[in-house]
Design a protein around this motif. Sequence first.
Motif, mmCIF file in Angstrom:
data_model
loop_
_atom_site.group_PDB
_atom_site.id
_atom_site.type_symbol
_atom_site.label_atom_id
_atom_site.label_comp_id
_atom_site.label_asym_id
_atom_site.label_seq_id
_atom_site.Cartn_x
_atom_site.Cartn_y
_atom_site.Cartn_z
ATOM 1 N N VAL A 1 0.843 -1.205 0.000
ATOM 2 C CA VAL A 1 0.000 0.000 0.000
ATOM 3 C C VAL A 1 0.875 1.251 0.000
ATOM 4 O O VAL A 1 0.567 2.239 -0.683
ATOM 5 N N LEU A 2 1.975 1.231 0.730
ATOM 6 C CA LEU A 2 2.900 2.367 0.746
ATOM 7 C C LEU A 2 3.413 2.660 -0.662
ATOM 8 O O LEU A 2 3.454 3.815 -1.091
ATOM 9 N N SER A 3 3.770 1.605 -1.382
ATOM 10 C CA SER A 3 4.232 1.779 -2.763
ATOM 11 C C SER A 3 3.128 2.330 -3.650
ATOM 12 O O SER A 3 3.367 3.203 -4.482
ATOM 13 N N TYR A 4 1.886 1.837 -3.480
ATOM 14 C CA TYR A 4 0.759 2.331 -4.278
ATOM 15 C C TYR A 4 0.497 3.804 -3.998
ATOM 16 O O TYR A 4 0.258 4.592 -4.917
ATOM 17 N N ILE A 5 0.537 4.173 -2.717
ATOM 18 C CA ILE A 5 0.300 5.575 -2.353
ATOM 19 C C ILE A 5 1.413 6.456 -2.914
ATOM 20 O O ILE A 5 1.157 7.555 -3.416
ATOM 21 N N SER A 6 2.645 5.999 -2.839
ATOM 22 C CA SER A 6 3.766 6.760 -3.380
ATOM 23 C C SER A 6 3.583 6.997 -4.879
ATOM 24 O O SER A 6 3.798 8.100 -5.378
ATOM 25 N N TYR A 7 3.155 5.965 -5.581
ATOM 26 C CA TYR A 7 2.909 6.098 -7.011
ATOM 27 C C TYR A 7 1.785 7.109 -7.270
ATOM 28 O O TYR A 7 1.918 8.001 -8.116
ATOM 29 N N ALA A 8 0.694 6.979 -6.521
ATOM 30 C CA ALA A 8 -0.431 7.905 -6.693
ATOM 31 C C ALA A 8 -0.004 9.332 -6.376
ATOM 32 O O ALA A 8 -0.343 10.274 -7.106
ATOM 33 N N ALA A 9 0.771 9.513 -5.299
ATOM 34 C CA ALA A 9 1.244 10.855 -4.924
ATOM 35 C C ALA A 9 2.100 11.442 -6.034
ATOM 36 O O ALA A 9 1.959 12.624 -6.380
ATOM 37 N N THR A 10 2.975 10.626 -6.605
ATOM 38 C CA THR A 10 3.826 11.096 -7.704
ATOM 39 C C THR A 10 2.971 11.558 -8.874
ATOM 40 O O THR A 10 3.213 12.624 -9.444
ATOM 41 N N GLU A 11 1.963 10.767 -9.233
ATOM 42 C CA GLU A 11 1.092 11.123 -10.356
ATOM 43 C C GLU A 11 0.329 12.419 -10.084
ATOM 44 O O GLU A 11 0.251 13.291 -10.951
ATOM 45 N N PHE A 12 -0.237 12.546 -8.881
ATOM 46 C CA PHE A 12 -0.957 13.774 -8.540
ATOM 47 C C PHE A 12 -0.026 14.979 -8.553
ATOM 48 O O PHE A 12 -0.387 16.052 -9.035
ATOM 49 N N MET A 13 1.177 14.822 -8.031
ATOM 50 C CA MET A 13 2.122 15.931 -7.986
ATOM 51 C C MET A 13 2.610 16.311 -9.372
ATOM 52 O O MET A 13 2.760 17.494 -9.673
ATOM 53 N N LEU A 14 2.838 15.317 -10.225
ATOM 54 C CA LEU A 14 3.236 15.611 -11.606
ATOM 55 C C LEU A 14 2.151 16.391 -12.321
ATOM 56 O O LEU A 14 2.437 17.328 -13.066
ATOM 57 N N LYS A 15 0.900 15.997 -12.069
ATOM 58 C CA LYS A 15 -0.216 16.715 -12.687
ATOM 59 C C LYS A 15 -0.219 18.169 -12.217
ATOM 60 O O LYS A 15 -0.403 19.086 -13.009
ATOM 61 N N ASN A 16 0.001 18.391 -10.916
ATOM 62 C CA ASN A 16 0.036 19.749 -10.377
ATOM 63 C C ASN A 16 1.233 20.522 -10.896
ATOM 64 O O ASN A 16 1.124 21.717 -11.180
#
Length: 194
Positions: A140-155
């Motif tokens: 789950v930590l890895s999944y959240i890290s991936y999601a955070a990266t995607e959201f931050m890249l979008k921003n």
Amino acid sequence: AASDVYKRQSQSLRMRMMEMIMYGKGLDAIVDAMAKELNINITIIDMSGKIITHSHPFTLNDSLWIESIERGFCPPFFIKHIYNVSAQHGDEQNDGPLLRHCKDNQLYYLAKRIRINGELYGYVFMLQKEENFSTYCGDVLSYISYAATEFMLKNINADSVKNGLYDNLLIDIFRGIPSCLLYTSPSPRDVEES
């Protein structure tokens, strides 16, 4: 058989996160859902120590952490701890989930780095007072890290576009386009249909 159960549960958590993303849920909702599912505190910080998001409610029984969460910044002793760990170990570690112990407040945590364009941007932390984490926490930590990266890249991309628009606006102003034309938007009758 046990490994099949683990794989199914891990995939189920991953699919739940992907579904949340598809339905437009933000990083806050994902962190809250996974924290509730695993009964753990989760926080994401950037390299300045600013808290990007954290699980609600944040139930860690530590007054300094609670106060810092309310102020939007990671506690100073924890930032110092992170820098000390980083100085000791540098980039010798992979970017996988790391189990650590912060002796200043007897806190155990799993950490996963967030990298954007190859640069360290921040961390995702799962925090608790006990050393033993759920077997699903690492995934789950890895999944959240991936999601955070995607959201931050979008921003970051949105900020880049916004900055480009402001830069172009300043260039237009300096070139002498009348200010009355800068703030007008075309009406439907001004746009020709093709």
